[in-house]
Design a protein around this motif. Structure first.
Motif, PDB file in Angstrom:
ATOM      1  N   ARG A 163      88.217   9.520  53.926  1.00  0.00           N
ATOM      2  CA  ARG A 163      87.015   9.908  54.666  1.00  0.00           C
ATOM      3  C   ARG A 163      86.733   8.859  55.739  1.00  0.00           C
ATOM      4  O   ARG A 163      86.018   7.890  55.497  1.00  0.00           O
ATOM      5  CB  ARG A 163      85.806  10.036  53.732  1.00  0.00           C
ATOM      6  CG  ARG A 163      85.913  11.131  52.692  1.00  0.00           C
ATOM      7  CD  ARG A 163      84.722  11.051  51.748  1.00  0.00           C
ATOM      8  NE  ARG A 163      83.490  11.502  52.400  1.00  0.00           N
ATOM      9  CZ  ARG A 163      82.270  11.247  51.924  1.00  0.00           C
ATOM     10  NH1 ARG A 163      82.126  10.507  50.844  1.00  0.00           N
ATOM     11  NH2 ARG A 163      81.199  11.714  52.541  1.00  0.00           N
ATOM     12  N   PRO A 164      87.307   9.012  56.917  1.00  0.00           N
ATOM     13  CA  PRO A 164      87.060   8.043  57.999  1.00  0.00           C
ATOM     14  C   PRO A 164      85.566   7.894  58.275  1.00  0.00           C
ATOM     15  O   PRO A 164      84.798   8.850  58.171  1.00  0.00           O
ATOM     16  CB  PRO A 164      87.800   8.649  59.191  1.00  0.00           C
ATOM     17  CG  PRO A 164      88.819   9.560  58.587  1.00  0.00           C
ATOM     18  CD  PRO A 164      88.208  10.105  57.335  1.00  0.00           C
ATOM     19  N   PHE A 165      85.194   6.695  58.668  1.00  0.00           N
ATOM     20  CA  PHE A 165      83.813   6.360  59.025  1.00  0.00           C
ATOM     21  C   PHE A 165      83.761   6.279  60.547  1.00  0.00           C
ATOM     22  O   PHE A 165      84.380   5.395  61.144  1.00  0.00           O
ATOM     23  CB  PHE A 165      83.441   5.016  58.383  1.00  0.00           C
ATOM     24  CG  PHE A 165      81.985   4.658  58.471  1.00  0.00           C
ATOM     25  CD1 PHE A 165      81.140   4.878  57.391  1.00  0.00           C
ATOM     26  CD2 PHE A 165      81.466   4.073  59.612  1.00  0.00           C
ATOM     27  CE1 PHE A 165      79.799   4.526  57.449  1.00  0.00           C
ATOM     28  CE2 PHE A 165      80.130   3.716  59.691  1.00  0.00           C
ATOM     29  CZ  PHE A 165      79.289   3.943  58.599  1.00  0.00           C
ATOM     30  N   VAL A 166      83.049   7.202  61.188  1.00  0.00           N
ATOM     31  CA  VAL A 166      83.055   7.318  62.649  1.00  0.00           C
ATOM     32  C   VAL A 166      81.642   7.129  63.189  1.00  0.00           C
ATOM     33  O   VAL A 166      80.712   7.843  62.801  1.00  0.00           O
ATOM     34  CB  VAL A 166      83.599   8.683  63.107  1.00  0.00           C
ATOM     35  CG1 VAL A 166      83.638   8.756  64.629  1.00  0.00           C
ATOM     36  CG2 VAL A 166      84.986   8.923  62.524  1.00  0.00           C
ATOM     37  N   VAL A 167      81.494   6.151  64.085  1.00  0.00           N
ATOM     38  CA  VAL A 167      80.216   5.911  64.760  1.00  0.00           C
ATOM     39  C   VAL A 167      80.350   6.357  66.211  1.00  0.00           C
ATOM     40  O   VAL A 167      81.252   5.905  66.924  1.00  0.00           O
ATOM     41  CB  VAL A 167      79.819   4.424  64.703  1.00  0.00           C
ATOM     42  CG1 VAL A 167      78.514   4.197  65.473  1.00  0.00           C
ATOM     43  CG2 VAL A 167      79.671   3.964  63.260  1.00  0.00           C
ATOM     44  N   THR A 168      79.460   7.236  66.640  1.00  0.00           N
ATOM     45  CA  THR A 168      79.458   7.721  68.018  1.00  0.00           C
ATOM     46  C   THR A 168      78.229   7.192  68.734  1.00  0.00           C
ATOM     47  O   THR A 168      77.110   7.297  68.223  1.00  0.00           O
ATOM     48  CB  THR A 168      79.457   9.253  68.067  1.00  0.00           C
ATOM     49  OG1 THR A 168      80.615   9.750  67.371  1.00  0.00           O
ATOM     50  CG2 THR A 168      79.497   9.744  69.506  1.00  0.00           C
ATOM     51  N   ALA A 169      78.453   6.607  69.918  1.00  0.00           N
ATOM     52  CA  ALA A 169      77.364   6.139  70.772  1.00  0.00           C
ATOM     53  C   ALA A 169      77.639   6.653  72.170  1.00  0.00           C
ATOM     54  O   ALA A 169      78.599   6.239  72.819  1.00  0.00           O
ATOM     55  CB  ALA A 169      77.284   4.612  70.760  1.00  0.00           C
ATOM     56  N   ARG A 170      76.828   7.593  72.625  1.00  0.00           N
ATOM     57  CA  ARG A 170      77.078   8.282  73.894  1.00  0.00           C
ATOM     58  C   ARG A 170      78.475   8.885  73.880  1.00  0.00           C
ATOM     59  O   ARG A 170      78.790   9.691  73.024  1.00  0.00           O
ATOM     60  CB  ARG A 170      76.847   7.326  75.060  1.00  0.00           C
ATOM     61  CG  ARG A 170      75.385   6.908  75.189  1.00  0.00           C
ATOM     62  CD  ARG A 170      75.122   6.194  76.480  1.00  0.00           C
ATOM     63  NE  ARG A 170      73.752   5.694  76.475  1.00  0.00           N
ATOM     64  CZ  ARG A 170      73.375   4.572  77.044  1.00  0.00           C
ATOM     65  NH1 ARG A 170      74.257   3.828  77.676  1.00  0.00           N
ATOM     66  NH2 ARG A 170      72.122   4.183  76.995  1.00  0.00           N
ATOM     67  N   ASP A 171      79.334   8.482  74.818  1.00  0.00           N
ATOM     68  CA  ASP A 171      80.663   9.089  74.871  1.00  0.00           C
ATOM     69  C   ASP A 171      81.728   8.171  74.282  1.00  0.00           C
ATOM     70  O   ASP A 171      82.914   8.322  74.573  1.00  0.00           O
ATOM     71  CB  ASP A 171      81.024   9.458  76.316  1.00  0.00           C
ATOM     72  CG  ASP A 171      80.927   8.267  77.267  1.00  0.00           C
ATOM     73  OD1 ASP A 171      80.490   7.192  76.815  1.00  0.00           O
ATOM     74  OD2 ASP A 171      81.299   8.424  78.435  1.00  0.00           O
ATOM     75  N   THR A 172      81.319   7.225  73.423  1.00  0.00           N
ATOM     76  CA  THR A 172      82.256   6.316  72.773  1.00  0.00           C
ATOM     77  C   THR A 172      82.254   6.558  71.274  1.00  0.00           C
ATOM     78  O   THR A 172      81.193   6.699  70.662  1.00  0.00           O
ATOM     79  CB  THR A 172      81.881   4.843  73.053  1.00  0.00           C
ATOM     80  OG1 THR A 172      81.920   4.610  74.461  1.00  0.00           O
ATOM     81  CG2 THR A 172      82.836   3.886  72.363  1.00  0.00           C
ATOM     82  N   ALA A 173      83.461   6.620  70.665  1.00  0.00           N
ATOM     83  CA  ALA A 173      83.599   6.825  69.229  1.00  0.00           C
ATOM     84  C   ALA A 173      84.346   5.650  68.619  1.00  0.00           C
ATOM     85  O   ALA A 173      85.387   5.235  69.134  1.00  0.00           O
ATOM     86  CB  ALA A 173      84.333   8.133  68.939  1.00  0.00           C
ATOM     87  N   VAL A 174      83.819   5.120  67.514  1.00  0.00           N
ATOM     88  CA  VAL A 174      84.427   3.992  66.806  1.00  0.00           C
ATOM     89  C   VAL A 174      84.789   4.462  65.406  1.00  0.00           C
ATOM     90  O   VAL A 174      83.928   4.922  64.658  1.00  0.00           O
ATOM     91  CB  VAL A 174      83.460   2.795  66.723  1.00  0.00           C
ATOM     92  CG1 VAL A 174      84.152   1.593  66.105  1.00  0.00           C
ATOM     93  CG2 VAL A 174      82.902   2.454  68.097  1.00  0.00           C
ATOM     94  N   THR A 175      86.073   4.350  65.047  1.00  0.00           N
ATOM     95  CA  THR A 175      86.551   4.831  63.752  1.00  0.00           C
ATOM     96  C   THR A 175      87.016   3.661  62.898  1.00  0.00           C
ATOM     97  O   THR A 175      87.780   2.808  63.353  1.00  0.00           O
ATOM     98  CB  THR A 175      87.716   5.821  63.930  1.00  0.00           C
ATOM     99  OG1 THR A 175      87.289   6.904  64.769  1.00  0.00           O
ATOM    100  CG2 THR A 175      88.164   6.378  62.585  1.00  0.00           C
ATOM    101  N   ALA A 176      86.550   3.627  61.633  1.00  0.00           N
ATOM    102  CA  ALA A 176      86.917   2.554  60.708  1.00  0.00           C
ATOM    103  C   ALA A 176      87.173   3.144  59.338  1.00  0.00           C
ATOM    104  O   ALA A 176      86.668   4.219  58.995  1.00  0.00           O
ATOM    105  CB  ALA A 176      85.801   1.517  60.624  1.00  0.00           C
TER     106      ALA A 176
END
Length: 333
Positions: A163-176
């Motif tokens: 279950r990837p952990f994805v943070v979206t801020a505006r048009d940027t996505a960070v996956t951990a």
């Protein structure tokens, strides 16, 4: 009796969003529009959560579904839209103690000015919100989704490769998968989205997938905006700790100007540090200060830089001695 009935516009708008969600999954632009509305005012969160709760408990699908289609005209008897609003108002007293800004679309967490909040998440992860931050948390069976709506937040992620952990801020996505990193929308400092990795590895990409993911390791940060794309920089361990000092209610400055420092303090307090001399505003400072004590900061800076402090209500002026009483006021806001 003929007449018009006024409804709460916030509750009315919340009802419309629930109606749109009930008719089917929202398009990406609709999700963005809804999230911006939720972030615009703290009251929107509560109204949206209550609308979902009322809908779930009363089964008013037909009334909700007609919320957007009812014309703004006078009619005999309550309109479907007004029936929904009246039902909502009648139910609020029953739900006031049981609703915590939760809905099928996710949990919303928001901090007031000067508040730092650590929120445990259902999977063992945690998010720490800086002053004035807001996030939406939405978990599915295959994905953990967080949307940073405003401000800055630190994410301590529990490992779960399925279950990837994805943070979206505006048009940027960070996956951990399992790591510790912060994401910031602080325009005054980053002019875009900043991702700072404290532990582990994350992938930074555009939310649309138009740009291939960039891998980011601990002690590195990514600065993303539409002008230069994604830029990677190394960060010394001490500098990283300084940038995350807000978790402890502190602000750290290492060569920042007084003008920048004053703007940072305004994020935590209604007391404003004012400067009417550009030369004073350009003076650079180093130190660690309590975020909720702008007056103490001003006095410390004045002592070290040979300035004078003049407090007038919620305004704290920093001036050179020769112009302490002869300068035209100019706010740093």
């Amino acid at each position: 009796m003929h007449g018009a009935v006024d409804t709460n516009p916030i509750d009315d708008q919340a009802a419309q969003w629930v109606a749109r969600e009930d008719r089917g999954a929202l398009a990406p632009d609709e999700v963005a529009e809804r999230d911006l509305w939720l972030a615009a005012d703290r009251r929107h969160f509560g109204a949206y959560a209550r609308a979902h709760a009322v809908y779930a408990r009363t089964g008013r699908a037909r009334a909700l579904g007609s919320a957007e289609r009812v014309p703004h005209t006078r009619v005999n008897g309550p309109r479907p839209r007004l029936q929904w609003a009246m039902g909502l108002a009648a139910t609020l007293c029953l739900l006031a103690l049981g609703v915590h800004e939760h809905s099928d679309a996710g949990d919303y967490h928001v901090t007031r000015k000067g508040e730092i909040l650590r929120v445990p998440l259902a999977d063992g992860s945690a998010v720490t919100l800086d002053s004035g931050a807001a996030v939406r948390v939405h978990y599915t069976g295959t994905r953990r989704e967080i949307t940073l709506l405003r401000g800055e937040a630190l994410f301590d992620v529990a490992k779960n490769r399925a279950r990837p952990f994805v943070v979206t801020a505006r048009d940027t996505a960070v996956t951990a998968v399992g790591t510790s990193f912060s994401v910031s929308l602080n325009e005054q400092r980053t002019h875009g989205v900043e991702v700072l990795v404290r532990e582990g590895i994350v992938d930074v990409a555009t939310a649309t997938g138009a740009v291939a993911p960039t891998r980011l390791q601990a002690n590195y940060r990514a600065l993303a905006n539409r002008t230069h794309g994604i830029r990677i920089e190394s960060v010394a361990h001490d500098d990283l700790d300084q940038q995350l000092a807000w978790r402890e209610g502190m602000l750290s400055f290492n060569g920042d100007t007084l003008s920048v420092a004053a703007a940072q303090f305004l994020r935590y307090s209604d007391v404003r540090i004012m400067i009417d001399d550009p030369l004073v505003g350009s003076r650079r400072i180093v130190g660690l200060y309590s975020a909720n004590d702008p007056l103490g900061f001003a006095r410390s800076v004045a002592l070290s830089l040979g300035l004078e402090v003049d407090q007038q209500g919620n305004d704290v002026w920093l001036r050179t001695p020769h112009n302490a009483f002869h300068s035209a006021p100019r706010s740093l806001q």
